[in-house]
Design a protein around this motif. Structure first.
Motif, mmCIF file in Angstrom:
data_model
loop_
_atom_site.group_PDB
_atom_site.id
_atom_site.type_symbol
_atom_site.label_atom_id
_atom_site.label_comp_id
_atom_site.label_asym_id
_atom_site.label_seq_id
_atom_site.Cartn_x
_atom_site.Cartn_y
_atom_site.Cartn_z
ATOM 1 N N ASP A 1 -38.590 63.102 -99.207
ATOM 2 C CA ASP A 1 -38.412 64.286 -100.056
ATOM 3 C C ASP A 1 -37.132 65.045 -99.720
ATOM 4 O OD1 ASP A 1 -40.828 63.780 -101.382
ATOM 5 O OD2 ASP A 1 -41.945 64.751 -99.766
ATOM 6 N N VAL A 2 -36.025 64.357 -99.805
ATOM 7 C CA VAL A 2 -34.722 64.933 -99.483
ATOM 8 C C VAL A 2 -34.210 65.714 -100.692
ATOM 9 C CG1 VAL A 2 -32.369 64.437 -98.743
ATOM 10 C CG2 VAL A 2 -34.249 62.997 -97.949
ATOM 11 N N LEU A 3 -33.896 66.990 -100.473
ATOM 12 C CA LEU A 3 -33.291 67.827 -101.508
ATOM 13 C C LEU A 3 -31.851 68.092 -101.115
ATOM 14 C CD1 LEU A 3 -36.133 70.450 -102.044
ATOM 15 C CD2 LEU A 3 -35.711 68.358 -103.335
ATOM 16 N N VAL A 4 -30.939 67.909 -102.060
ATOM 17 C CA VAL A 4 -29.508 68.067 -101.809
ATOM 18 C C VAL A 4 -28.967 69.145 -102.736
ATOM 19 C CG1 VAL A 4 -27.278 66.883 -101.850
ATOM 20 C CG2 VAL A 4 -29.343 65.625 -101.177
ATOM 21 N N LEU A 5 -28.346 70.166 -102.137
ATOM 22 C CA LEU A 5 -27.764 71.258 -102.913
ATOM 23 C C LEU A 5 -26.335 71.504 -102.432
ATOM 24 C CD1 LEU A 5 -28.037 73.532 -104.997
ATOM 25 C CD2 LEU A 5 -28.904 74.982 -103.158
ATOM 26 N N PRO A 6 -25.329 71.094 -103.222
ATOM 27 C CA PRO A 6 -23.945 71.336 -102.822
ATOM 28 C C PRO A 6 -23.534 72.778 -103.129
ATOM 29 C CG PRO A 6 -23.996 70.106 -104.863
ATOM 30 C CD PRO A 6 -25.417 70.293 -104.438
ATOM 31 N N ARG A 7 -22.746 73.346 -102.216
ATOM 32 C CA ARG A 7 -22.270 74.723 -102.379
ATOM 33 C C ARG A 7 -20.791 74.787 -102.034
ATOM 34 N NH1 ARG A 7 -26.915 78.745 -100.182
ATOM 35 N NH2 ARG A 7 -28.631 77.799 -101.292
ATOM 36 N N LEU A 8 -20.082 75.605 -102.785
ATOM 37 C CA LEU A 8 -18.648 75.791 -102.580
ATOM 38 C C LEU A 8 -18.412 77.032 -101.735
ATOM 39 C CD1 LEU A 8 -15.675 75.038 -103.354
ATOM 40 C CD2 LEU A 8 -15.948 76.633 -105.256
ATOM 41 N N VAL A 9 -17.614 76.884 -100.674
ATOM 42 C CA VAL A 9 -17.209 78.028 -99.871
ATOM 43 C C VAL A 9 -16.051 78.691 -100.605
ATOM 44 C CG1 VAL A 9 -16.260 78.770 -97.659
ATOM 45 C CG2 VAL A 9 -17.916 76.910 -97.729
ATOM 46 N N ASP B 1 -10.715 72.490 -101.787
ATOM 47 C CA ASP B 1 -11.973 73.240 -101.708
ATOM 48 C C ASP B 1 -12.848 72.722 -100.569
ATOM 49 O OD1 ASP B 1 -11.377 74.925 -103.796
ATOM 50 O OD2 ASP B 1 -12.417 73.707 -105.302
ATOM 51 N N THR B 2 -13.609 73.627 -99.986
ATOM 52 C CA THR B 2 -14.567 73.269 -98.935
ATOM 53 C C THR B 2 -15.962 73.309 -99.534
ATOM 54 O OG1 THR B 2 -13.145 74.254 -97.250
ATOM 55 C CG2 THR B 2 -15.450 73.883 -96.656
ATOM 56 N N VAL B 3 -16.652 72.179 -99.447
ATOM 57 C CA VAL B 3 -17.998 72.061 -99.998
ATOM 58 C C VAL B 3 -18.973 71.832 -98.842
ATOM 59 C CG1 VAL B 3 -19.508 70.734 -101.517
ATOM 60 C CG2 VAL B 3 -17.129 71.110 -102.155
ATOM 61 N N LEU B 4 -20.008 72.678 -98.796
ATOM 62 C CA LEU B 4 -21.098 72.505 -97.840
ATOM 63 C C LEU B 4 -22.292 71.923 -98.582
ATOM 64 C CD1 LEU B 4 -21.102 75.873 -95.865
ATOM 65 C CD2 LEU B 4 -20.223 73.671 -95.113
ATOM 66 N N VAL B 5 -23.034 71.076 -97.917
ATOM 67 C CA VAL B 5 -24.228 70.503 -98.520
ATOM 68 C C VAL B 5 -25.440 71.026 -97.761
ATOM 69 C CG1 VAL B 5 -25.471 68.391 -99.065
ATOM 70 C CG2 VAL B 5 -22.987 68.441 -99.215
ATOM 71 N N PRO C 1 -12.697 80.115 -101.491
ATOM 72 C CA PRO C 1 -11.440 80.019 -100.745
ATOM 73 C C PRO C 1 -10.859 81.387 -100.388
ATOM 74 C CG PRO C 1 -11.133 79.325 -103.029
ATOM 75 C CD PRO C 1 -12.590 79.580 -102.837
ATOM 76 N N ASP C 2 -11.130 82.402 -101.211
ATOM 77 C CA ASP C 2 -10.573 83.720 -100.932
ATOM 78 C C ASP C 2 -11.441 84.519 -99.965
ATOM 79 O OD1 ASP C 2 -12.555 83.724 -102.823
ATOM 80 O OD2 ASP C 2 -11.778 85.452 -103.914
ATOM 81 N N GLU C 3 -12.673 84.058 -99.699
ATOM 82 C CA GLU C 3 -13.586 84.761 -98.794
ATOM 83 C C GLU C 3 -14.405 83.729 -98.010
ATOM 84 O OE1 GLU C 3 -17.117 88.077 -99.110
ATOM 85 O OE2 GLU C 3 -15.983 87.587 -100.885
ATOM 86 N N PRO C 4 -13.804 83.104 -96.962
ATOM 87 C CA PRO C 4 -14.479 82.023 -96.238
ATOM 88 C C PRO C 4 -15.798 82.423 -95.584
ATOM 89 C CG PRO C 4 -12.170 82.167 -95.601
ATOM 90 C CD PRO C 4 -12.456 83.330 -96.476
ATOM 91 N N ASP C 5 -15.957 83.691 -95.241
ATOM 92 C CA ASP C 5 -17.209 84.132 -94.627
ATOM 93 C C ASP C 5 -18.221 84.624 -95.656
ATOM 94 O OD1 ASP C 5 -16.283 83.543 -92.087
ATOM 95 O OD2 ASP C 5 -15.373 85.529 -91.828
ATOM 96 N N GLY C 6 -17.848 84.579 -96.918
ATOM 97 C CA GLY C 6 -18.736 85.039 -97.980
ATOM 98 C C GLY C 6 -19.819 84.017 -98.276
ATOM 99 N N PRO C 7 -20.754 84.395 -99.118
ATOM 100 C CA PRO C 7 -21.842 83.467 -99.457
ATOM 101 C C PRO C 7 -21.331 82.304 -100.308
ATOM 102 C CG PRO C 7 -21.992 85.464 -100.772
ATOM 103 C CD PRO C 7 -20.886 85.683 -99.793
#
Length: 162
Positions: free
Chosen positions: A83-91, A134-138, A93-99
């Protein structure tokens, strides 16, 4: 004028009695704090042992064009994950510490066998366009072989998913 035969004097005890009382309270507090530290250490050890397989499950996102991501989920353990769920999210670029911003719908994989990889292709929703910089977190959520549910974001440590 006091007509009572008992005087209004309170006997506070002696200095040794006070030292004994303070010592007793201090020893109970010392035992309590030691026990609490031991319980925390055992919980941390249990979590570390339970997370052995979860640390071997990871995901990497690769930008393909300006609206497609290739997400590779790797299970480097010997046992399957379920039951692996994958959700990609974009960091941002103008606010690296932002959500991070969600890029697409959650993708699901029922089972990834041990020592296996699984590729998913995610189409970016909305008007967002991806760039090579772009930096993408999964974000991964999965169940390990022992039935524990885990959540892992990017290269971070897995945490129990409640």
């Amino acid at each position: 004028m006091n007509l009572s035969p008992v005087q209004d004097v309170v006997d506070w005890g002696s200095v040794p009695d006070w030292f004994g009382a303070v010592g007793s309270i201090a020893s109970v507090l010392f035992v309590y704090l030691g026990l609490r530290r031991e319980i925390r250490a055992r919980r941390t050890d249990e979590l570390r042992i339970r997370a052995t397989q979860a640390r071997l499950v990871s995901a990497v996102a690769e930008i393909r064009g300006n609206s497609v991501l290739r997400v590779t989920v790797a299970n480097e353990s010997d046992a399957p994950v379920l039951d692996v769920l994958v959700l990609p999210r974009l960091v941002p670029p103008d606010e690296p510490d932002g959500p991070p911003v969600e890029l697409g719908a959650v993708k699901q994989v029922r089972r990834i066998h041990g020592r296996d990889n699984h590729d998913l292709f995610v189409t970016v929703t909305g008007e967002r366009r991806l760039h090579a910089t772009d930096t993408v977190l999964v974000e991964l959520t999965f169940t390990d072989h022992d039935g524990n549910r885990w959540r892992r974001i990017g290269a971070g440590q897995p945490e129990p998913a409640g």
